[in-house]
Design a protein around this motif. Structure first.
Motif, PDB file in Angstrom:
ATOM      1  N   SER A 204       0.848  -1.209   0.000  1.00 26.17           N
ATOM      2  CA  SER A 204       0.000   0.000   0.000  1.00 26.17           C
ATOM      3  C   SER A 204       0.874   1.245   0.000  1.00 26.17           C
ATOM      4  O   SER A 204       0.605   2.212  -0.731  1.00 26.17           O
ATOM      5  N   GLN A 205       1.937   1.226   0.811  1.00 26.17           N
ATOM      6  CA  GLN A 205       2.806   2.411   0.891  1.00 26.17           C
ATOM      7  C   GLN A 205       3.411   2.722  -0.480  1.00 26.17           C
ATOM      8  O   GLN A 205       3.412   3.876  -0.931  1.00 26.17           O
ATOM      9  N   CYS A 206       3.889   1.673  -1.147  1.00 24.74           N
ATOM     10  CA  CYS A 206       4.519   1.870  -2.456  1.00 24.74           C
ATOM     11  C   CYS A 206       3.481   2.385  -3.478  1.00 24.74           C
ATOM     12  O   CYS A 206       3.754   3.312  -4.248  1.00 24.74           O
ATOM     13  N   ALA A 207       2.288   1.778  -3.444  1.00 24.25           N
ATOM     14  CA  ALA A 207       1.236   2.208  -4.392  1.00 24.25           C
ATOM     15  C   ALA A 207       0.863   3.670  -4.150  1.00 24.25           C
ATOM     16  O   ALA A 207       0.694   4.444  -5.103  1.00 24.25           O
ATOM     17  N   ILE A 208       0.764   4.067  -2.875  1.00 23.88           N
ATOM     18  CA  ILE A 208       0.395   5.460  -2.552  1.00 23.88           C
ATOM     19  C   ILE A 208       1.443   6.429  -3.124  1.00 23.88           C
ATOM     20  O   ILE A 208       1.097   7.427  -3.769  1.00 23.88           O
ATOM     21  N   HIS A 209       2.732   6.094  -2.918  1.00 24.57           N
ATOM     22  CA  HIS A 209       3.800   6.986  -3.426  1.00 24.57           C
ATOM     23  C   HIS A 209       3.697   7.127  -4.947  1.00 24.57           C
ATOM     24  O   HIS A 209       3.760   8.235  -5.495  1.00 24.57           O
ATOM     25  N   ILE A 210       3.520   5.980  -5.628  1.00 25.25           N
ATOM     26  CA  ILE A 210       3.470   6.005  -7.102  1.00 25.25           C
ATOM     27  C   ILE A 210       2.230   6.763  -7.584  1.00 25.25           C
ATOM     28  O   ILE A 210       2.301   7.574  -8.515  1.00 25.25           O
TER      29      ILE A 210
ATOM     30  N   THR B 168      -9.427   1.365   7.813  1.00 23.37           N
ATOM     31  CA  THR B 168     -10.099   2.555   8.354  1.00 23.37           C
ATOM     32  C   THR B 168      -9.124   3.735   8.416  1.00 23.37           C
ATOM     33  O   THR B 168      -9.446   4.857   8.005  1.00 23.37           O
ATOM     34  N   THR B 169      -7.918   3.462   8.901  1.00 25.60           N
ATOM     35  CA  THR B 169      -6.906   4.522   9.005  1.00 25.60           C
ATOM     36  C   THR B 169      -6.492   5.011   7.620  1.00 25.60           C
ATOM     37  O   THR B 169      -6.354   6.215   7.379  1.00 25.60           O
ATOM     38  N   MET B 170      -6.281   4.055   6.712  1.00 23.39           N
ATOM     39  CA  MET B 170      -5.806   4.403   5.370  1.00 23.39           C
ATOM     40  C   MET B 170      -6.867   5.208   4.605  1.00 23.39           C
ATOM     41  O   MET B 170      -6.553   6.132   3.874  1.00 23.39           O
ATOM     42  N   ARG B 171      -8.137   4.848   4.818  1.00 22.56           N
ATOM     43  CA  ARG B 171      -9.222   5.583   4.140  1.00 22.56           C
ATOM     44  C   ARG B 171      -9.169   7.054   4.534  1.00 22.56           C
ATOM     45  O   ARG B 171      -9.225   7.943   3.684  1.00 22.56           O
ATOM     46  N   LYS B 172      -8.982   7.295   5.831  1.00 22.99           N
ATOM     47  CA  LYS B 172      -8.926   8.678   6.335  1.00 22.99           C
ATOM     48  C   LYS B 172      -7.669   9.386   5.802  1.00 22.99           C
ATOM     49  O   LYS B 172      -7.727  10.533   5.347  1.00 22.99           O
ATOM     50  N   GLU B 173      -6.534   8.656   5.842  1.00 23.55           N
ATOM     51  CA  GLU B 173      -5.254   9.255   5.419  1.00 23.55           C
ATOM     52  C   GLU B 173      -5.299   9.673   3.943  1.00 23.55           C
ATOM     53  O   GLU B 173      -4.626  10.619   3.546  1.00 23.55           O
ATOM     54  N   LEU B 174      -6.104   8.981   3.143  1.00 22.95           N
ATOM     55  CA  LEU B 174      -6.110   9.232   1.694  1.00 22.95           C
ATOM     56  C   LEU B 174      -7.322  10.041   1.236  1.00 22.95           C
ATOM     57  O   LEU B 174      -7.558  10.152   0.027  1.00 22.95           O
TER      58      LEU B 174
ATOM     59  N   ILE C 113      -7.547   8.461  -4.244  1.00 19.30           N
ATOM     60  CA  ILE C 113      -7.302   7.035  -3.970  1.00 19.30           C
ATOM     61  C   ILE C 113      -8.354   6.587  -2.949  1.00 19.30           C
ATOM     62  O   ILE C 113      -8.388   7.090  -1.820  1.00 19.30           O
ATOM     63  N   ARG C 114      -9.211   5.683  -3.361  1.00 17.83           N
ATOM     64  CA  ARG C 114     -10.232   5.163  -2.445  1.00 17.83           C
ATOM     65  C   ARG C 114      -9.745   3.837  -1.869  1.00 17.83           C
ATOM     66  O   ARG C 114      -9.120   3.036  -2.558  1.00 17.83           O
ATOM     67  N   VAL C 115     -10.065   3.601  -0.610  1.00 24.59           N
ATOM     68  CA  VAL C 115      -9.679   2.351   0.061  1.00 24.59           C
ATOM     69  C   VAL C 115     -10.926   1.489   0.233  1.00 24.59           C
ATOM     70  O   VAL C 115     -11.976   1.987   0.633  1.00 24.59           O
ATOM     71  N   VAL C 116     -10.779   0.218  -0.096  1.00 28.52           N
ATOM     72  CA  VAL C 116     -11.920  -0.703  -0.055  1.00 28.52           C
ATOM     73  C   VAL C 116     -11.528  -1.892   0.827  1.00 28.52           C
ATOM     74  O   VAL C 116     -10.470  -2.491   0.621  1.00 28.52           O
ATOM     75  N   ASN C 117     -12.371  -2.223   1.789  1.00 29.96           N
ATOM     76  CA  ASN C 117     -12.089  -3.358   2.680  1.00 29.96           C
ATOM     77  C   ASN C 117     -13.180  -4.399   2.478  1.00 29.96           C
ATOM     78  O   ASN C 117     -14.342  -4.152   2.772  1.00 29.96           O
TER      79      ASN C 117
END
Ligand code: NAP
Length: 275
Positions: free
Chosen positions: A124-130, A168-174, A179-183
């Motif tokens: 996830s970290q790598c995808a976010i940076h790219i 939940t944390t990543m959704r808020k951070e993004l 970038i949408r986060v899906v769980n």
């Protein structure tokens, strides 16, 4: 272009040599995405590109252990470099060692934590940076589990509770990125997930469904057997395609629509072995 087309998009699916990841990779490719896939078994991954090609799609495969985070991040970078974009990461690779905490082996706890949690974070970290650097919009999908909310799923359930918490944390951070986060929390799905389950339990289930096969520890079964089990007990065990459809639904929404969490389970509960 139909609303569900993924033409021009790049996706990467982990754990695609089997089960939910395999089904998801094939569905995303059939909708037009160039899908990069990974798992450990090269042979199983190599089956995917020809199937995708027959449906007009493209799959690029590379086998490695996802606990090698440099390799995993390098594969995400390769996907972005080769295609000029990066839009969908499906963090699906995962496993369960279904022992109770009292009987469990710390090395197996470590494996579950490294694959189920840490690889998901590294990817996830790598995808976010790219995605931030390139201004690419898209989705990061986690395959969590209903076990995240269960009091009978041992350390595995704990790893999935963390996956759901991280979503939940990543959704808020993004929130301020495109970038949408899906769980996604599946219930029981017939895949190779039970490879570490007690063989007596698996054999009793197979026998009760009239499937003529003797399961041995660590064995992986081909998708045709999974199809047969699903046909024999559709109310107890979902097909991997049922989860792949949920992924497709989430990632084909407009970027302002946040499909954050989905629970997808069979109509009836399957009794799991005592752990
Ligand atoms: N099936 C269910 O009932 C169910 C329910 C809820 C959630 N889930 C979740 O769904 C996800 C997919 O599981 P599945 O049911 O499709 O099981 P599966 O058929 O066993 O597939 C698991 C995938 O993860 C890969 N994997 C495992 N450890 C790895 C490692 N160290 N390095 C690289 N790849 C690794 C496997 O690769 P190889 O086979 O090549 O080793 C395989 O492709 C998991 O996160 C699981 O927790 C499953």
């Amino acid at each position: 272009m139909p609303e569900t087309s993924l033409k021009g998009k790049t996706a990467l699916v982990t754990g695609a040599s089997s089960g939910i990841g395999r089904a998801t990779a094939l569905k995303l490719a059939a909708l037009g995405a160039h899908v990069f896939v990974t798992g450990r078994r090269q042979e199983a991954l190599d089956e995917l590109a020809p199937i995708a090609e027959r449906a007009g799609g493209k799959i690029t495969a590379e086998a490695f252990d996802i606990r090698d985070y440099d390799k995993f991040q390098g594969f995400i970078e390769r996907a972005a470099e080769e295609t000029g974009t990066f839009n969908i990461l499906v963090n699906n690779a995962g496993l369960s060692h279904p022992d109770s905490i009292a009987k469990g082996d710390p090395e197996k706890w470590r494996e579950m934590m490294e694959v189920n949690i840490l690889s998901l974070l590294a990817g996830s970290q790598c995808a976010i940076h790219i995605m931030r650097k390139g201004g690419f919009e898209g989705h990061i999908v986690h395959i969590s589990s209903v076990a995240a909310r269960s009091d009978a799923s041992g350390v595995y359930g704990g790893t999935k509770a963390m996956v759901s918490a991280l979503a939940t944390t990543m959704r808020k951070e993004l929130e301020d990125d495109n970038i949408r986060v899906v769980n996604i929390c599946p219930g029981a799905v017939i895949t190779n997930f039970a490879r570490n389950f007690p063989p007596d339990y698996i054999n009793a289930v197979l026998q009760s469904l009239g499937i003529d096969l003797t399961f041995e520890p660590g064995m992986t079964l081909p998708p045709e057997i999974h199809d047969k089990v699903n046909e024999a007990a559709p109310a107890l065990l979902l097909h991997a395609d049922d989860i792949a459809k949920a992924v497709v639904y989430a990632v084909t929404q407009p970027i302002n629509v946040d499909i954050f969490e989905m629970t997808v389970r069979p109509a009836k509960s399957l009794q799991l072995p005592d752990s």
